[in-house]
Design a protein around this motif. Structure first.
Motif, mmCIF file in Angstrom:
data_model
loop_
_atom_site.group_PDB
_atom_site.id
_atom_site.type_symbol
_atom_site.label_atom_id
_atom_site.label_comp_id
_atom_site.label_asym_id
_atom_site.label_seq_id
_atom_site.Cartn_x
_atom_site.Cartn_y
_atom_site.Cartn_z
ATOM 1 N N ILE A 30 0.840 -1.205 0.000
ATOM 2 C CA ILE A 30 0.000 0.000 0.000
ATOM 3 C C ILE A 30 0.874 1.253 0.000
ATOM 4 O O ILE A 30 0.642 2.197 -0.778
ATOM 5 N N THR A 31 1.885 1.274 0.856
ATOM 6 C CA THR A 31 2.787 2.427 0.924
ATOM 7 C C THR A 31 3.498 2.648 -0.407
ATOM 8 O O THR A 31 3.514 3.767 -0.956
ATOM 9 N N ASP A 32 4.090 1.597 -0.939
ATOM 10 C CA ASP A 32 4.878 1.721 -2.167
ATOM 11 C C ASP A 32 3.996 2.080 -3.367
ATOM 12 O O ASP A 32 4.384 2.906 -4.202
ATOM 13 N N SER A 33 2.816 1.469 -3.440
ATOM 14 C CA SER A 33 1.915 1.758 -4.556
ATOM 15 C C SER A 33 1.399 3.188 -4.485
ATOM 16 O O SER A 33 1.269 3.861 -5.520
ATOM 17 N N THR A 34 1.101 3.655 -3.283
ATOM 18 C CA THR A 34 0.616 5.032 -3.107
ATOM 19 C C THR A 34 1.667 6.035 -3.578
ATOM 20 O O THR A 34 1.359 6.979 -4.322
ATOM 21 N N ILE A 35 2.914 5.829 -3.165
ATOM 22 C CA ILE A 35 4.008 6.729 -3.570
ATOM 23 C C ILE A 35 4.203 6.672 -5.082
ATOM 24 O O ILE A 35 4.359 7.712 -5.747
ATOM 25 N N TRP A 36 4.190 5.472 -5.640
ATOM 26 C CA TRP A 36 4.387 5.324 -7.081
ATOM 27 C C TRP A 36 3.283 6.046 -7.864
ATOM 28 O O TRP A 36 3.558 6.757 -8.839
ATOM 29 N N LEU A 37 2.043 5.894 -7.425
ATOM 30 C CA LEU A 37 0.928 6.521 -8.130
ATOM 31 C C LEU A 37 0.944 8.042 -7.990
ATOM 32 O O LEU A 37 0.549 8.757 -8.918
ATOM 33 N N ILE A 38 1.385 8.537 -6.841
ATOM 34 C CA ILE A 38 1.542 9.988 -6.681
ATOM 35 C C ILE A 38 2.537 10.526 -7.709
ATOM 36 O O ILE A 38 2.293 11.543 -8.370
ATOM 37 N N ILE A 39 3.663 9.823 -7.855
ATOM 38 C CA ILE A 39 4.681 10.257 -8.809
ATOM 39 C C ILE A 39 4.162 10.183 -10.243
ATOM 40 O O ILE A 39 4.297 11.132 -11.027
ATOM 41 N N LYS A 40 3.541 9.043 -10.592
ATOM 42 C CA LYS A 40 3.073 8.854 -11.967
ATOM 43 C C LYS A 40 1.900 9.754 -12.316
ATOM 44 O O LYS A 40 1.600 9.959 -13.496
ATOM 45 N N SER A 41 1.234 10.315 -11.293
ATOM 46 C CA SER A 41 0.107 11.216 -11.544
ATOM 47 C C SER A 41 0.557 12.638 -11.841
ATOM 48 O O SER A 41 -0.261 13.473 -12.271
ATOM 49 N N LEU A 42 1.822 12.920 -11.602
ATOM 50 C CA LEU A 42 2.339 14.261 -11.889
ATOM 51 C C LEU A 42 2.279 14.505 -13.392
ATOM 52 O O LEU A 42 2.541 13.611 -14.187
ATOM 53 N N PRO A 43 1.950 15.734 -13.808
ATOM 54 C CA PRO A 43 1.628 15.994 -15.217
ATOM 55 C C PRO A 43 2.793 15.951 -16.203
ATOM 56 O O PRO A 43 2.569 15.856 -17.406
ATOM 57 N N SER A 44 4.021 16.032 -15.720
ATOM 58 C CA SER A 44 5.145 16.052 -16.671
ATOM 59 C C SER A 44 6.292 15.184 -16.170
ATOM 60 O O SER A 44 6.424 14.921 -14.971
ATOM 61 N N GLU A 45 7.137 14.757 -17.112
ATOM 62 C CA GLU A 45 8.311 13.964 -16.755
ATOM 63 C C GLU A 45 9.267 14.775 -15.890
ATOM 64 O O GLU A 45 9.937 14.229 -15.010
ATOM 65 N N GLU A 46 9.328 16.073 -16.137
ATOM 66 C CA GLU A 46 10.207 16.935 -15.345
ATOM 67 C C GLU A 46 9.774 16.950 -13.875
ATOM 68 O O GLU A 46 10.620 16.886 -12.968
ATOM 69 N N GLU A 47 8.472 17.020 -13.644
ATOM 70 C CA GLU A 47 7.971 17.019 -12.269
ATOM 71 C C GLU A 47 8.174 15.658 -11.608
ATOM 72 O O GLU A 47 8.475 15.580 -10.414
ATOM 73 N N GLN A 48 8.010 14.598 -12.373
ATOM 74 C CA GLN A 48 8.259 13.264 -11.841
ATOM 75 C C GLN A 48 9.737 13.110 -11.470
ATOM 76 O O GLN A 48 10.075 12.589 -10.398
ATOM 77 N N LYS A 49 10.601 13.568 -12.350
ATOM 78 C CA LYS A 49 12.035 13.506 -12.079
ATOM 79 C C LYS A 49 12.391 14.328 -10.847
ATOM 80 O O LYS A 49 13.209 13.905 -10.014
ATOM 81 N N ALA A 50 11.792 15.492 -10.700
ATOM 82 C CA ALA A 50 12.058 16.348 -9.539
ATOM 83 C C ALA A 50 11.629 15.657 -8.243
ATOM 84 O O ALA A 50 12.293 15.788 -7.208
ATOM 85 N N LYS A 51 10.532 14.914 -8.299
ATOM 86 C CA LYS A 51 10.073 14.173 -7.116
ATOM 87 C C LYS A 51 11.069 13.086 -6.736
ATOM 88 O O LYS A 51 11.390 12.898 -5.555
#
Length: 229
Positions: free
Chosen positions: A57-78
């Protein structure tokens, strides 16, 4: 989190993942089907199953938060905000696990559910982890890494995570287990690994193992799977 909350959260994450990451949704659905018929009281009585579910649950929640970010740049920044080990887990090993066909998952799900999971070296691994932290290193533990990737600890001190297996098996079985461990790491494309075999009769073995772990975390080159006993 109570058992019913865990099951509800898994269902919610599966639904959320279905529109973000199909492979994660597929793996979460597999886990959902595994526990859906277990009554909350029975699930609470299975501490290793519950602990595994909470990790997922913890790992999936974090992963989905990252993948929900609108751009690759924002995902990379996270990812850049994470520690090296977190970045290695969430950016590489965890998605490798749910994107792959894990041949061991069916087996260890059964063992967890049957209460047959036995952390023989739990106290030793805990002592090693505490010593690593006291020396300004960091570590990571996950059931997925332990049971599917033959990794008791992921260790880092100077940014390069290293996967470590700890064992006290007898010398005649040591080589056989080492070869199986090495094959497992290669199958997951883990580039560096350390196989630590210890003698519990040696009063200084934890200190020795930590010395070796931290040194090789800093200096072991890629493509190397080192055995130390």
């Amino acid at each position: 989190m109570q058992a019913k909350e865990i099951k509800d959260q898994l269902k919610s994450l599966t639904l959320q993942a279905s529109s973000i990451d199909h492979n994660l949704a597929r793996r979460l659905d597999e886990i959902n089907r595994w526990v859906k018929d277990i009554k909350p009281g029975s699930l609470t009585a299975k501490p290793f199953v519950t602990a595994f579910l909470l990790e997922v649950i913890t790992d999936s929640t974090i992963w989905l938060i990252i993948k929900s970010l609108p751009s690759e740049e924002e995902q990379k920044a996270k990812f850049e905000l994470m520690t090296p080990i977190e970045r290695y887990w969430y950016g590489y090993l965890f998605p490798r696990w749910f994107n792959a066909s894990d041949s061991k998952f069916y087996i260890w799900k059964q063992k967890l559910m049957a209460g047959e999971f036995n952390q023989v070296d739990h106290d030793i691994i805990k002592s090693i982890a505490q010593d690593i932290v006291s020396r300004e290193g960091s570590f990571w533990q996950r059931y997925i890494a332990d049971l599917s990737m033959a990794t008791d600890l992921i260790v880092s001190r100077n940014n390069e995570p290293l996967c470590i297996q700890v064992t006290s098996v007898s010398e005649e079985l040591n080589q056989q287990k080492y070869e199986a461990w090495q094959n497992t790491l290669r199958s997951w494309e883990i580039e560096r690994g350390l196989f630590l075999s210890y003698n519990p009769k040696d009063a200084n073995f934890v200190n020795q193992l930590v010395n070796v772990a931290l040194y090789n975390s800093d200096y072991l080159s890629g493509g190397k799977y080192l055995k130390f006993s």
